[in-house]
Design a protein around this motif. Sequence first.
Motif, PDB file in Angstrom:
ATOM      1  N   GLU A  31      78.349  41.264 140.798  1.00 33.48           N
ATOM      2  CA  GLU A  31      79.058  42.000 139.512  1.00 33.48           C
ATOM      3  C   GLU A  31      80.536  42.743 140.531  1.00 33.48           C
ATOM      4  O   GLU A  31      81.949  42.528 139.457  1.00 33.48           O
ATOM      5  CB  GLU A  31      78.673  43.417 138.862  1.00 33.48           C
ATOM      6  CG  GLU A  31      77.234  42.756 137.766  1.00 33.48           C
ATOM      7  CD  GLU A  31      78.361  42.417 136.892  1.00 33.48           C
ATOM      8  OE1 GLU A  31      79.232  42.558 136.441  1.00 33.48           O
ATOM      9  OE2 GLU A  31      77.519  41.736 136.226  1.00 33.48           O
ATOM     10  N   TYR A  32      81.060  42.994 141.607  1.00 36.84           N
ATOM     11  CA  TYR A  32      81.884  43.730 142.084  1.00 36.84           C
ATOM     12  C   TYR A  32      82.557  42.540 143.250  1.00 36.84           C
ATOM     13  O   TYR A  32      83.704  42.566 143.082  1.00 36.84           O
ATOM     14  CB  TYR A  32      80.844  43.990 144.269  1.00 36.84           C
ATOM     15  CG  TYR A  32      81.976  44.769 144.439  1.00 36.84           C
ATOM     16  CD1 TYR A  32      82.231  45.854 144.216  1.00 36.84           C
ATOM     17  CD2 TYR A  32      82.844  43.877 146.108  1.00 36.84           C
ATOM     18  CE1 TYR A  32      83.387  46.710 145.165  1.00 36.84           C
ATOM     19  CE2 TYR A  32      83.585  44.331 147.026  1.00 36.84           C
ATOM     20  CZ  TYR A  32      84.235  45.728 146.733  1.00 36.84           C
ATOM     21  OH  TYR A  32      85.102  46.048 147.713  1.00 36.84           O
ATOM     22  N   GLY A  35      84.835  41.293 139.436  1.00 36.83           N
ATOM     23  CA  GLY A  35      85.355  42.488 138.997  1.00 36.83           C
ATOM     24  C   GLY A  35      86.563  43.104 139.536  1.00 36.83           C
ATOM     25  O   GLY A  35      86.753  42.492 141.084  1.00 36.83           O
ATOM     26  N   SER A  36      87.391  44.153 138.752  1.00 37.40           N
ATOM     27  CA  SER A  36      87.701  44.544 139.003  1.00 37.40           C
ATOM     28  C   SER A  36      87.242  45.435 140.505  1.00 37.40           C
ATOM     29  O   SER A  36      86.054  45.659 139.509  1.00 37.40           O
ATOM     30  CB  SER A  36      89.128  46.055 139.291  1.00 37.40           C
ATOM     31  OG  SER A  36      88.153  46.644 138.263  1.00 37.40           O
ATOM     32  N   LYS A  38      87.753  49.027 140.112  1.00 39.06           N
ATOM     33  CA  LYS A  38      88.310  50.040 139.474  1.00 39.06           C
ATOM     34  C   LYS A  38      87.055  50.039 138.205  1.00 39.06           C
ATOM     35  O   LYS A  38      86.384  50.973 137.860  1.00 39.06           O
ATOM     36  CB  LYS A  38      89.012  50.109 139.106  1.00 39.06           C
ATOM     37  CG  LYS A  38      89.605  51.280 137.960  1.00 39.06           C
ATOM     38  CD  LYS A  38      90.822  51.518 137.943  1.00 39.06           C
ATOM     39  CE  LYS A  38      90.485  52.752 136.767  1.00 39.06           C
ATOM     40  NZ  LYS A  38      91.705  53.504 136.173  1.00 39.06           N
ATOM     41  N   ASP A  39      86.720  48.541 137.704  1.00 35.52           N
ATOM     42  CA  ASP A  39      85.577  48.340 136.601  1.00 35.52           C
ATOM     43  C   ASP A  39      84.455  48.521 137.072  1.00 35.52           C
ATOM     44  O   ASP A  39      83.271  49.334 136.666  1.00 35.52           O
ATOM     45  CB  ASP A  39      86.044  47.200 135.980  1.00 35.52           C
ATOM     46  CG  ASP A  39      84.509  46.748 135.558  1.00 35.52           C
ATOM     47  OD1 ASP A  39      84.830  47.407 133.922  1.00 35.52           O
ATOM     48  OD2 ASP A  39      84.251  45.573 134.651  1.00 35.52           O
ATOM     49  N   PHE A  40      84.460  47.899 138.221  1.00 29.02           N
ATOM     50  CA  PHE A  40      82.370  47.661 139.760  1.00 29.02           C
ATOM     51  C   PHE A  40      82.727  49.217 139.221  1.00 29.02           C
ATOM     52  O   PHE A  40      81.320  49.711 139.237  1.00 29.02           O
ATOM     53  CB  PHE A  40      82.465  47.373 140.277  1.00 29.02           C
ATOM     54  CG  PHE A  40      81.538  47.651 140.883  1.00 29.02           C
ATOM     55  CD1 PHE A  40      80.358  47.093 141.535  1.00 29.02           C
ATOM     56  CD2 PHE A  40      80.929  47.997 141.940  1.00 29.02           C
ATOM     57  CE1 PHE A  40      79.031  46.332 141.379  1.00 29.02           C
ATOM     58  CE2 PHE A  40      79.954  48.680 143.042  1.00 29.02           C
ATOM     59  CZ  PHE A  40      78.730  47.446 142.398  1.00 29.02           C
ATOM     60  N   SER A  42      83.577  52.188 137.813  1.00 31.39           N
ATOM     61  CA  SER A  42      83.691  52.964 136.768  1.00 31.39           C
ATOM     62  C   SER A  42      82.722  52.269 135.698  1.00 31.39           C
ATOM     63  O   SER A  42      82.040  53.419 134.578  1.00 31.39           O
ATOM     64  CB  SER A  42      85.006  52.135 135.873  1.00 31.39           C
ATOM     65  OG  SER A  42      86.333  52.864 136.309  1.00 31.39           O
ATOM     66  N   HIS A  43      81.889  51.345 135.935  1.00 29.32           N
ATOM     67  CA  HIS A  43      80.765  50.906 134.712  1.00 29.32           C
ATOM     68  C   HIS A  43      79.624  50.077 134.865  1.00 29.32           C
ATOM     69  O   HIS A  43      79.307  49.881 134.615  1.00 29.32           O
ATOM     70  CB  HIS A  43      81.666  49.851 133.842  1.00 29.32           C
ATOM     71  CG  HIS A  43      82.728  50.398 133.072  1.00 29.32           C
ATOM     72  ND1 HIS A  43      83.882  50.210 133.902  1.00 29.32           N
ATOM     73  CD2 HIS A  43      83.059  51.163 131.689  1.00 29.32           C
ATOM     74  CE1 HIS A  43      84.798  50.925 132.481  1.00 29.32           C
ATOM     75  NE2 HIS A  43      84.364  51.626 131.068  1.00 29.32           N
ATOM     76  N   LYS A  44      79.584  49.782 136.397  1.00 29.54           N
ATOM     77  CA  LYS A  44      78.921  48.835 136.836  1.00 29.54           C
ATOM     78  C   LYS A  44      78.090  49.344 137.904  1.00 29.54           C
ATOM     79  O   LYS A  44      76.815  48.875 137.873  1.00 29.54           O
ATOM     80  CB  LYS A  44      79.418  47.609 137.099  1.00 29.54           C
ATOM     81  CG  LYS A  44      79.691  46.458 135.723  1.00 29.54           C
ATOM     82  CD  LYS A  44      80.930  44.795 135.781  1.00 29.54           C
ATOM     83  CE  LYS A  44      81.378  44.802 135.031  1.00 29.54           C
ATOM     84  NZ  LYS A  44      81.857  44.066 134.796  1.00 29.54           N
TER      85      LYS A  44
END
Length: 159
Positions: A31-32, A35-36, A38-40, A42-44
């Motif tokens: 996942e890291y 994606g970004s 920040k997204d990782f 914040s959400h993952k």
Amino acid sequence: MGDRHEKKIILTGLLELTEQGRNILSNAIEEYNTGSVKDFISHKISAMFAMVGICESFFRRLAVKNRSEAADLWKKYFHSADIRDHVEDLFQLEEDWNKFLDRVDMSLKCDNNQSSVQLGDKMPGHITLTVARSGRLVKLGDYTGKGQMLLLVLLRHFA
């Protein structure tokens, strides 16, 4: 509990702990990497928190309360190559887990004021914190000096 039965419980517990932990870490790394940052964050990254429940189940299975008691138990069987191998697998998982979180930390390029607090330091009131439940940013000083005791729990990225 007999020695053979106890050893089997320890082996099974260590195997499941490391397999499930490795799966969580592998998924987090994937996942890291896709994606970004920040997204990782914040959400993952919160998916990694599942490891807490897995460790709790491991401790229950071994009828211990913490990592130290688990280590005392598996040390009784360290003469067994199977136990040693599974403990080494656990240590490797822990090392890989820490390396990954260090990589995430480095990519965040945290403000030096926030990342330089050490155990036992007095924390300045201007440090910005995120309220885990709401995502709201607050200053530490908003919670101090009100005549009440403050219990501050810092969860490494799991907010």
